[in-house]
Design a protein around this motif. Structure first.
Motif, PDB file in Angstrom:
ATOM      1  N   SER A   3       0.831  -1.200   0.000  1.00  0.00           N
ATOM      2  CA  SER A   3       0.000   0.000   0.000  1.00  0.00           C
ATOM      3  C   SER A   3       0.869   1.255   0.000  1.00  0.00           C
ATOM      4  O   SER A   3       1.878   1.337   0.709  1.00  0.00           O
ATOM      5  N   ARG A   5       1.237   5.013   1.000  1.00  0.00           N
ATOM      6  CA  ARG A   5       0.673   5.915   1.991  1.00  0.00           C
ATOM      7  C   ARG A   5       0.755   7.356   1.475  1.00  0.00           C
ATOM      8  O   ARG A   5       1.825   7.819   1.079  1.00  0.00           O
ATOM      9  N   THR A  30      -3.389   4.120   0.726  1.00  0.00           N
ATOM     10  CA  THR A  30      -3.827   4.384   2.095  1.00  0.00           C
ATOM     11  C   THR A  30      -3.760   5.880   2.354  1.00  0.00           C
ATOM     12  O   THR A  30      -2.737   6.522   2.063  1.00  0.00           O
ATOM     13  N   ALA A  32      -2.866   8.540   4.518  1.00  0.00           N
ATOM     14  CA  ALA A  32      -2.040   8.708   5.718  1.00  0.00           C
ATOM     15  C   ALA A  32      -2.388   9.984   6.463  1.00  0.00           C
ATOM     16  O   ALA A  32      -2.318  10.040   7.693  1.00  0.00           O
ATOM     17  N   HIS A  68       3.054  12.070   9.989  1.00  0.00           N
ATOM     18  CA  HIS A  68       2.623  10.863   9.285  1.00  0.00           C
ATOM     19  C   HIS A  68       3.754  10.243   8.470  1.00  0.00           C
ATOM     20  O   HIS A  68       4.519  10.954   7.822  1.00  0.00           O
ATOM     21  N   ASP A  69       3.818   8.938   8.475  1.00  0.00           N
ATOM     22  CA  ASP A  69       4.730   8.194   7.616  1.00  0.00           C
ATOM     23  C   ASP A  69       4.071   8.045   6.252  1.00  0.00           C
ATOM     24  O   ASP A  69       3.047   7.367   6.130  1.00  0.00           O
ATOM     25  N   ALA A  70       4.631   8.676   5.231  1.00  0.00           N
ATOM     26  CA  ALA A  70       4.003   8.661   3.913  1.00  0.00           C
ATOM     27  C   ALA A  70       5.053   8.590   2.824  1.00  0.00           C
ATOM     28  O   ALA A  70       6.217   8.974   3.021  1.00  0.00           O
TER      29      ALA A  70
END
Length: 267
Positions: A3, A5, A30, A32, A68-70
């Motif tokens: 996925s 992010r 996803t 994020a 956020h981890d993206a």
């Protein structure tokens, strides 16, 4: 497929909402995070009518990137903020996909340099509608044979920049295939300032802004005894989503900035 992010800047805007909807419809995407200064702290899904998504708005792109981890930042915000957003994303190791228009040639060159230095992919597209991209490419090809041309672009009355990014990109593609010369009668006089539109490389670009419009453009080519019209109409913002989806997937494969969706299509 793992996925991807995604942070959406401008997630509460007209285009941003469509991007969030598209992300929710694709299993390999996803959401994020989302950015909206006015909706900070609220659940994104509740604000835009999807029901709870358990992802809250942050108030700035800088905050979203830190929180956020993206892998990807999708930006549909304003011309005043987009350059800074791209810089922040690239410096954070996040790949930008940008649909906000209004970036100057100098801005794009500076962002190209930053992406080269960082080895980061980025995609900036004046228009994500596949049909609009084809219109631009076809116009560039037609200019080789019919150099007398004018562009008329029409958008909703909340659009901030004129001409549109699509019109400017179209004009650039035309200019690449057409020797510069001033069209029309040499003694032409504008009775009202601006009546002939903006001047670019010898031809004219016209902008229309009215409620009820979305995004429309026609390129008119005139020749002896003939007129060629190349036209594209986006009837709703959903028309841009296949291009955004493709850009999100492709940007992860890049190590440089790409300007224009046509450069990632098999044309």
């Amino acid at each position: 497929m793992m996925s991807i992010r995604i942070i959406v800047a401008g997630a509460n805007g007209r285009m941003g909402r469509e991007v969030v909807k598209m992300i929710q419809q694709n299993d390999h995407f996803t959401l994020a995070g989302g950015v909206s200064r006015s909706q900070k702290g609220r659940d994104i899904g509740e604000v835009i009518g999807f029901g709870p998504l358990e992802v809250a708005f942050t108030g700035s792109v800088e905050e979203a990137l830190a929180k956020h981890d993206a892998e990807v930042l999708v930006d549909f915000t304003t011309p005043q903020s987009v350059k800074e957003h791209v810089e922040l994303a690239v410096q954070a190791g996040v790949r930008p996909v940008v649909g906000t228009s209004g970036l100057s040639e100098r801005d794009i060159k500076e962002l190209e340099q930053l992406c080269r230095e960082r080895g980061s992919g980025a995609i900036i597209a004046p228009n994500f509608a596949i049909g609009a991209v084809l219109m631009m490419v076809f116009a560039g090809q037609a200019a080789k044979y019919l150099p007398h041309v004018e562009i008329i672009e029409s958008h909703h009355d909340r659009k901030l920049d004129a001409p549109s990014g699509t019109a400017m990109k179209t004009a650039e593609l035309i200019a690449e295939n057409r020797h510069e010369f001033k069209q029309g009668h040499q003694g032409e006089e504008e009775v009202l300032d601006g009546a002939r539109g903006a001047y670019y490389q010898g031809f004219r670009v016209h902008s229309v802004r009215l409620p009820g419009l979305v995004a429309h453009q026609e390129v008119l080519f005139g020749g002896p005894g003939q007129l060629l019209t190349i036209r594209h109409d986006s009837l709703n913002r959903e028309s841009f989503m296949p291009g955004v989806k493709l850009a999100i997937e492709k940007v992860l494969e890049l190590d440089h900035l790409v300007y224009g969706l046509e450069n990632i299509l098999d044309l």
